[in-house]
Design an enzyme around this catalytic site. Structure first.
Site, PDB file in Angstrom:
ATOM      1  N   ASP A 292       0.833  -1.196   0.000  1.00 31.03           N
ATOM      2  CA  ASP A 292       0.000   0.000   0.000  1.00 31.03           C
ATOM      3  C   ASP A 292       0.877   1.259   0.000  1.00 31.03           C
ATOM      4  O   ASP A 292       2.060   1.204  -0.346  1.00 31.03           O
ATOM      5  CB  ASP A 292      -0.947  -0.045   1.206  1.00 31.03           C
ATOM      6  CG  ASP A 292      -2.286   0.632   0.942  1.00 31.03           C
ATOM      7  OD1 ASP A 292      -2.284   1.688   0.295  1.00 31.03           O
ATOM      8  OD2 ASP A 292      -3.324   0.112   1.390  1.00 31.03           O
ATOM      9  N   ASP A 405      -6.484   2.491  -6.732  1.00 26.79           N
ATOM     10  CA  ASP A 405      -7.338   2.854  -5.605  1.00 26.79           C
ATOM     11  C   ASP A 405      -7.905   4.262  -5.807  1.00 26.79           C
ATOM     12  O   ASP A 405      -7.359   5.067  -6.574  1.00 26.79           O
ATOM     13  CB  ASP A 405      -6.529   2.790  -4.309  1.00 26.79           C
ATOM     14  CG  ASP A 405      -7.405   2.642  -3.068  1.00 26.79           C
ATOM     15  OD1 ASP A 405      -8.628   2.490  -3.221  1.00 26.79           O
ATOM     16  OD2 ASP A 405      -6.854   2.674  -1.962  1.00 26.79           O
ATOM     17  N   GLU A 408     -13.035   6.316  -7.904  1.00 24.05           N
ATOM     18  CA  GLU A 408     -14.421   6.750  -8.159  1.00 24.05           C
ATOM     19  C   GLU A 408     -14.511   7.960  -9.105  1.00 24.05           C
ATOM     20  O   GLU A 408     -15.496   7.983  -9.874  1.00 24.05           O
ATOM     21  CB  GLU A 408     -15.123   7.059  -6.825  1.00 24.05           C
ATOM     22  CG  GLU A 408     -15.298   5.862  -5.914  1.00 24.05           C
ATOM     23  CD  GLU A 408     -14.012   5.507  -5.190  1.00 24.05           C
ATOM     24  OE1 GLU A 408     -13.856   4.341  -4.822  1.00 24.05           O
ATOM     25  OE2 GLU A 408     -13.147   6.393  -5.023  1.00 24.05           O
ATOM     26  N   GLU A 410     -12.364   9.471  -5.803  1.00 26.62           N
ATOM     27  CA  GLU A 410     -12.851   9.725  -4.451  1.00 26.62           C
ATOM     28  C   GLU A 410     -13.238  11.190  -4.256  1.00 26.62           C
ATOM     29  O   GLU A 410     -14.210  11.495  -3.576  1.00 26.62           O
ATOM     30  CB  GLU A 410     -11.796   9.306  -3.428  1.00 26.62           C
ATOM     31  CG  GLU A 410     -12.284   9.466  -2.006  1.00 26.62           C
ATOM     32  CD  GLU A 410     -11.421   8.764  -0.998  1.00 26.62           C
ATOM     33  OE1 GLU A 410     -10.780   9.464  -0.209  1.00 26.62           O
ATOM     34  OE2 GLU A 410     -11.378   7.508  -0.995  1.00 26.62           O
ATOM     35  N   ARG A 461     -11.309  -0.192  -7.587  1.00 29.79           N
ATOM     36  CA  ARG A 461     -12.431  -0.018  -6.666  1.00 29.79           C
ATOM     37  C   ARG A 461     -13.690   0.491  -7.349  1.00 29.79           C
ATOM     38  O   ARG A 461     -14.781   0.426  -6.769  1.00 29.79           O
ATOM     39  CB  ARG A 461     -12.001   0.953  -5.555  1.00 29.79           C
ATOM     40  CG  ARG A 461     -12.807   0.858  -4.285  1.00 29.79           C
ATOM     41  CD  ARG A 461     -12.162   1.596  -3.139  1.00 29.79           C
ATOM     42  NE  ARG A 461     -12.284   3.050  -3.226  1.00 29.79           N
ATOM     43  CZ  ARG A 461     -11.898   3.892  -2.258  1.00 29.79           C
ATOM     44  NH1 ARG A 461     -11.341   3.409  -1.163  1.00 29.79           N
ATOM     45  NH2 ARG A 461     -12.041   5.191  -2.401  1.00 29.79           N
ATOM     46  N   ASP A 478     -13.924  -0.143   1.749  1.00 34.15           N
ATOM     47  CA  ASP A 478     -13.432  -0.042   3.129  1.00 34.15           C
ATOM     48  C   ASP A 478     -14.519  -0.445   4.119  1.00 34.15           C
ATOM     49  O   ASP A 478     -15.089   0.374   4.848  1.00 34.15           O
ATOM     50  CB  ASP A 478     -12.966   1.382   3.405  1.00 34.15           C
ATOM     51  CG  ASP A 478     -11.765   1.769   2.552  1.00 34.15           C
ATOM     52  OD1 ASP A 478     -11.069   0.864   2.077  1.00 34.15           O
ATOM     53  OD2 ASP A 478     -11.531   2.973   2.373  1.00 34.15           O
ATOM     54  N   HIS A 538      -7.120  -7.986   4.379  1.00 30.47           N
ATOM     55  CA  HIS A 538      -6.568  -6.635   4.262  1.00 30.47           C
ATOM     56  C   HIS A 538      -7.222  -5.757   5.312  1.00 30.47           C
ATOM     57  O   HIS A 538      -8.437  -5.818   5.512  1.00 30.47           O
ATOM     58  CB  HIS A 538      -6.835  -6.064   2.873  1.00 30.47           C
ATOM     59  CG  HIS A 538      -6.286  -4.683   2.657  1.00 30.47           C
ATOM     60  ND1 HIS A 538      -4.935  -4.435   2.564  1.00 30.47           N
ATOM     61  CD2 HIS A 538      -6.898  -3.477   2.525  1.00 30.47           C
ATOM     62  CE1 HIS A 538      -4.741  -3.139   2.369  1.00 30.47           C
ATOM     63  NE2 HIS A 538      -5.912  -2.528   2.346  1.00 30.47           N
TER      64      HIS A 538
END
Length: 816
Positions: A292, A405, A408, A410, A461, A478, A538
């Site tokens: 990560d 990651d 979207e 985000e 994601r 998450d 995870h």
């Protein structure tokens, strides 16, 4: 065989269907039409409407009003196939018909009704609706119709009655309810066996009978005014027909099915090496490590966008990658589409034109949790090329997979603009839900162009309808590290799987929160994980997500489950093959076995793992029994062998060591010996379990094998399918063997097969393989006459037969 395209023109008297009066506001009127190779194009008072069949079961309707910008298709991934169509015309209507669908097009006001076998599926009530800067459609709903779809939501399997935002958005720490999450899908699947899919990646809304109980409404802030309707006799056929249009998910590398070490996050090279070594020391299998944020910086904030190793924390990453690869461990790196203004790449990305602009045409910057940032404009070819070069550098170093990651995205300010070739700048809301899709596409294309010998691994994601064809491996975000977080994972996976996203999985053990380690919760989540597509514990680092860092009791409880995951590798890899060929997901709803049973339609707590298994994860603490909604038929407890009658809800006993796992009568389950890494798998020695029962007269199964790494192995003929067919008679069980396919690296000339026949009434009298007698012995270790032998396990009611399976093997007979 594809049908030859032909047209049949008929008169109005040939029409057998008519439209009921529509209550929707008239927005468009027919003027004329012209015939095309795949359908018709209607000229209306507002522009054109194309009605195009992609196969007999699938039709795309695209409204193209004059002066309205249309964005590229996301959903369509394959060219249309030749379809035989018939067209009938009258003063009021057009009727367009394939073998599977009939469309009745009302001319004024324009509307379209969709029929299958004379039954109305749904009706596009008013054509394209344009109002208040939005576009949309209204469709009719039948009174008792159930609707799955709309992507990741925690609402139950039937989403009817909800009004849902179409805006990919993170929901940190969700548990038992969520109406908006990371991965929305602008489409539904009806229990009337049709799919309605809107080819649009804009910010929008899907109203599934909430505002008006008999109406489905779609609205979007721009995008593309197009939809696809697909119809078939069963849900598996429906999925297959949809993906024939949208694109099937490619077959990933075999290692994708292995165990992953993953956390937020490994801070140094030394720590990453120590984690891998810990798995090896404890002899727990491992195939991948996921690194990560800290690979590119020492802190959570301030470094995103470096897209290069922090050499102080990871002084020799190339050697680390090589060492892991030599040990059969792939390294997966997280990346994000945000380039912080404080990162080492900011000036470079701006110079390359990689950052999405704001209204002033300059790189748009904004603040979010990780710092002040810009967003890579993945739609812009210049930005995509720059972004791919960063991936190219990492993959050249030996990185085994890409993790995207926050896709979207985000944070996506509305005054951000994206450049689409041939179209120009578009605001964020016009493309928001298409962002992850385009990101996955550029990575997939780069892999295929620059690393053609590798099967891509792309974990992301967020995306949209159509993203499955880029091999996207999504996860459920998450999730809260709680029993409430575990409960909805089956629902989330089943809903996504119905739309082609068969690799959907959860952060095993839960990701967010959880200040005190709950060993029971952890064990239950990882037990469930054995029967989900990706086995990846995870979590945030304050509680270790890897089993090797927990107590000996936890390790001892989980060891047989992790070993089972690897022993099931030939079965699971065959599921991956099936998914790549037909789109049928690895995790399947129970209603696949009985589509007319409403209780199975609503079942969100248990599921099918392939054709053979029914799995019911335990999602509450301290229980000694767990309910299983068992479909009709005969089932066997996978662990005890107990024979069970279906068609009822059973309370099955459980301990901390067990969850309900049942096997359908007539199932074949191929297994291998315990492995430490998938690279050790050769397929030379196989154990084939067959669950015999008098209730199942015949059954078939095909085991898929290839080298596990070669892209397009099926298209190249570099694979083998081992076909098994069983016939049960009063005093005889016959198994027929056959093969198809070609040669591939490592293909065994012969396989050492141990056949385990379950539910045996007693000892067999005689066993023959292609006429050769196989002796039956009391104990296998006492037999020393080569590779042919059989013995009866009285305690488990199993007959075990050991034999070499060669290309010449055709038939095994067991006589009782």
């Amino acid at each position: 065989m594809s049908k030859v395209f032909s047209w049949v023109l008929t008169t109005a008297s040939a029409l057998t269907l008519s439209l009921a009066p529509l209550f929707a506001l008239a927005v468009e009127h027919y003027q004329s039409h012209r015939i095309t190779p795949q359908g018709v194009v209607l000229t209306t008072d507002q522009g054109e409407v194309s009605v195009e069949f992609y196969n007999p079961h699938s039709v795309a309707v695209w409204y193209q009003p004059a002066g309205v910008t249309q964005l590229p298709s996301l959903l369509i991934g394959n060219p249309a196939q030749p379809v035989e169509l018939a067209l009938a015309s009258s003063e009021q209507q057009l009727t367009l018909q394939s073998d599977a669908l009939q469309l009745v097009i009302n001319k004024s006001p324009l509307s379209i009704a969709f029929y299958r076998d004379g039954e109305l599926l749904t009706r596009d009530q008013a054509g394209l609706i344009q109002a208040d800067g939005q576009l949309g459609f209204d469709f009719s709903l039948a009174e008792q119709e159930k609707l799955a779809g709309a992507g990741q939501r925690v609402l139950g399997m039937d989403r009817r009655g909800h009004k849902l935002p179409l805006y990919n958005k993170a929901h940190y720490g969700y548990s038992t309810e969520s109406s908006q999450m990371y991965f929305s899908l602008a489409g539904i699947l009806s229990d009337k066996n049709y799919m309605l899919l809107f080819d649009n990646g804009a910010t929008g809304e899907l109203d599934l009978g909430h505002s008006q109980t008999d109406q489905l409404r779609f609205r979007a802030q721009g995008g593309r005014s197009s939809y696809l309707l697909v119809a078939a006799d069963t849900t598996p056929e429906l999925i297959q027909q949809y993906l024939a249009v949208s694109g099937k998910p490619p077959l990933p590398a075999r290692w994708t099915l292995g165990n992953y070490a993953s956390r937020f996050g490994y801070r140094t090279e030394a720590e990453a090496r120590a984690v891998v070594q810990k798995f090896r020391d404890l002899k727990l299998p491992l195939d991948a490590i996921v690194i990560d944020l800290y690979w590119f910086g020492p802190d959570i904030q301030g470094h995103m966008g470096n897209l290069d190793w922090d050499r102080e924390a990871f002084p020799s990453p190339e050697q680390m990658l090589a060492d892991f690869a030599a040990d059969g461990v792939k390294t997966i790196l997280v990346t994000e589409p945000f380039i912080l203004t404080s990162s080492k790449r900011w000036d470079e990305s701006v110079t390359a034109g990689a950052i999405a602009p704001g209204p002033d045409g300059q790189p748009k910057t904004f603040d979010f949790y990780f710092g002040n940032t810009g967003l890579v404009d993945v739609f812009n070819p210049k930005a995509a090329d720059w972004f791919w070069q960063r991936y190219h550098e990492l993959l050249t170093q030996g990185v085994g997979g890409i993790w995207g990651d926050l896709g979207e995205p985000e944070v996506h300010p509305a005054d951000t603009y994206h450049y689409l070739p041939g179209i120009g700048l578009q605001p964020a809301d016009a493309v928001h839900n298409a962002y992850g899709h385009r990101w996955a596409e550029l990575v997939h294309q780069g892999y295929r162009r620059d690393f053609p010998a590798q099967r891509p691994f792309i974990m992301m994601r967020a995306g949209s309808l159509g993203s499955q064809r880029f091999g996207m491996v999504p996860w459920t975000g998450d999730v809260d590290r709680s029993w409430g977080g575990l409960k909805p994972q089956v629902e989330l996976a089943l809903q996504m799987g119905l739309f082609g996203f068969g690799w959907i999985h959860s952060d095993l053990g839960g990701f967010a929160g959880g200040e005190v380690f709950d060993p029971e919760l952890y064990i239950r989540w990882l037990q469930y994980g054995v029967f989900q597509p990706v086995y990846r514990p995870h979590a945030q680092e304050h509680i270790a997500p890897e089993p090797v860092f927990h107590s000996q009791d936890v390790i001892n409880t989980l060891r047989p489950w992790l070993e089972l995951r690897y022993r099931l590798l030939p079965y699971n890899y065959t599921l991956a093959y099936q998914h790549s060929q037909s789109g049928i997901p690895l995790m399947r709803p129970l209603f696949f076995l009985d589509e007319q049973n409403p209780a199975l339609r609503d079942e969100a707590n248990s599921y099918l793992w392939g054709d053979a298994f029914l799995v019911a994860p335990v999602t509450e603490p301290g229980v000694t029994s767990w309910p299983v909604n068992l479909p009709q038929g005969i089932w066997f407890d996978f662990f005890s062998g107990e024979r069970l009658e279906g068609g009822q809800v059973l309370q099955r006993p459980v301990t901390i060591d067990t969850i309900p796992v049942l096997v359908k009568a007539g199932s074949f389950i191929p297994m291998t010996d315990s492995l430490q890494r998938t690279a050790d798998y050769q397929g030379k020695a196989l154990t084939l379990h067959y669950y015999a029962d008098q209730s199942v007269a015949t059954s078939q199964y095909s085991l898929f094998e290839d080298d596990g790494v070669t892209p397009d192995s099926v298209a190249k003929g570099q694979y083998e399918l081992l076909h098994f067919a069983a016939t049960t008679e009063d005093n005889r069980l016959t198994l027929n063997f056959s093969r198809e396919g070609g040669e591939y690296q490592g293909k065994p000339a012969s396989r050492d097969l141990t056949l385990v026949l379950h539910n045996q009434r007693g000892k067999a009298r005689k066993i023959y393989l292609d006429g050769r007698y196989i002796p039956i012995v009391a104990q296998p270790q006492r037999f020393a006459r080569g590779d042919y032998m059989a013995w009866y396990d009285k305690a488990n009611k199993q007959l075990k037969i050991k034999l070499p399976l060669t290309a010449d093997s055709k038939m095994l007979q067991v006589r009782y």
